[in-house]
Design a protein around this motif. Sequence first.
Motif, PDB file in Angstrom:
ATOM      1  N   UNK A   1     -70.999 -21.806  42.911  1.00 41.65           N
ATOM      2  CA  UNK A   1     -70.106 -21.278  41.882  1.00 41.65           C
ATOM      3  C   UNK A   1     -69.310 -22.339  41.143  1.00 41.65           C
TER       4      UNK A   1
ATOM      5  N   UNK B   1     -55.453 -15.893  30.754  1.00 42.67           N
ATOM      6  CA  UNK B   1     -55.064 -15.627  32.142  1.00 42.67           C
ATOM      7  C   UNK B   1     -55.851 -16.516  33.097  1.00 42.67           C
ATOM      8  N   UNK B   2     -55.291 -16.757  34.279  1.00 44.99           N
ATOM      9  CA  UNK B   2     -55.945 -17.656  35.233  1.00 44.99           C
ATOM     10  C   UNK B   2     -56.450 -16.860  36.423  1.00 44.99           C
ATOM     11  N   UNK B   3     -57.725 -17.042  36.715  1.00 46.81           N
ATOM     12  CA  UNK B   3     -58.323 -16.333  37.836  1.00 46.81           C
ATOM     13  C   UNK B   3     -58.002 -17.064  39.137  1.00 46.81           C
TER      14      UNK B   3
ATOM     15  N   UNK C   1     -60.079 -17.582  41.158  1.00 47.28           N
ATOM     16  CA  UNK C   1     -61.274 -18.399  41.409  1.00 47.28           C
ATOM     17  C   UNK C   1     -61.045 -19.858  41.037  1.00 47.28           C
ATOM     18  N   UNK C   2     -59.994 -20.124  40.233  1.00 52.37           N
ATOM     19  CA  UNK C   2     -59.682 -21.513  39.892  1.00 52.37           C
ATOM     20  C   UNK C   2     -59.353 -22.299  41.164  1.00 52.37           C
TER      21      UNK C   2
ATOM     22  N   UNK D   1     -62.436 -23.309  42.897  1.00 48.39           N
ATOM     23  CA  UNK D   1     -63.037 -24.510  42.290  1.00 48.39           C
ATOM     24  C   UNK D   1     -62.521 -25.765  43.004  1.00 48.39           C
TER      25      UNK D   1
END
Lengths: 197, 285
Positions: free
Chosen positions: A33, A130-132, A134-135, A138
């Motif tokens: 991902x 907007x910030x997920x 999932x950042x 990462x």
Amino acid sequence: MIVTPRIVFRLVLIVLISVLLQIGFFSQVPLLGSVANLLPVVVVAIGLLGGAVTGAVTGFATGLLLDAMIGGTPGVASLALMAAGYLAGRWREGYDIVSSLVPPLLTGALTALAALIYGSLTLTLGVDAPISILALREVFVQGLLGILLAVPVFPLVRRIVRPALVDDSLSPRSRAAAGTRSSRRRTFGMMRGQGSL
Amino acid sequence: MYRKQVRRRRAILVVLVVACLMLISISISEADDGPLHSVQTGVSTVLSPVGEGAGRALKPARDLIDWFDETWQARGENEDLRDQVAELRAELLETQDAAEKAGYAEKLDELMNDGGLTGYTPVAATVTSRSPSLWYESIKISAGSSDGVSRNDAVITDDGLIGRIANVTGGTSEVALITDGEGGVAARVAGKGPEGLVSGVVGNPGRLDLSLIQGEKDIKDGDKLVTAGFTTETGLASLYPADIPIGEVVETIPAEQEQREQVNVEPFADLADLTDVTVLTSGGG
């Protein structure tokens, strides 16, 4: 590290090839991902072998080259990679690398730190979206991939810059001789702290 | 002696940090045609062929990784399918390139005719490099101003919109993807539904967010979004031509206590795996 013009040339070559590999290969191969980031791995390896100043300067130059090639904001990648290279060098100057596990684990941690700094700076510079959550993934995945990449990259970089190393304490020969030169180790440790750039 | 070394180390570190901060500050504050941007564009122009060459040279390695990736995924399927995949793989690899190119061209023609985009001149390009972080979603493509590409031209694939041209050099261009957190696309639900602004979600390249929704009609899961392509009476116009497919609504979370409705959109184009793209060069856009 004793930095001669020949070693500088080798470092420049390492940086250039790493940046080309990153944008031409690693950035285009999705893994877990995310994508693997070779650059902090190489910068940390150079920092661990060459000391804080060598690591910081290499990180700065690598970031500038990357930003020039991908059109990013100049200075952002430099700052993130410089921090990774400097901290790797400081680790090397302060502690002995007593196990072959130390470079990959330290590389993973500093790669994640570089990703975190890069992300934070990008956010600070203005992202309206907007910030997920999932950042954060990462950052974690890049750290994990950094550990895996360090396994082949660290020995490769060490091999390339070996002529400049004052004390290659991770080489098999050095490890075998370590028992007989414990009294000299303190001296070498001081030389490592002083010998960069 | 040691103190001197420490002082020198700290001085170099401070100089480098200050240099970074100055570069960031100048880059943000100066105009797009300022000296720093010009230098950056110049360096990029010089190094682009090197990067492009490296990208081409490393393509077989990427294809190999893709092959392993596909093989790994196939392991999850049942035994019969695995046997079939093994038999067809050799044949597939030989014909895949030709089929992909033919299918791409056919779907692209369909998209351009259906969307009324015939006024634009399509310029085909391949992806040469990609930014290494989810925080800055951009790709470089092998077409530039010498091919007629200009800044802000829309970039599409046969599946739909992927972004716009952010920077152009002679032979290459930088594309800001629609999943980049710094821009938005005016969109509407296909069939003259509500309009809104589609923007990326930082850290999640597979998702878009529809906000600033205008219009009374409800938005439902499965609704298709296309570019709105508006032009106001004052002459303000959207960067993107109308009716380019963007994505499909996959989740709508109803508004509660005056909070805005949240609409999650999945882009039609696979932005994580782009190879061939098309730039809609100005025939009016």
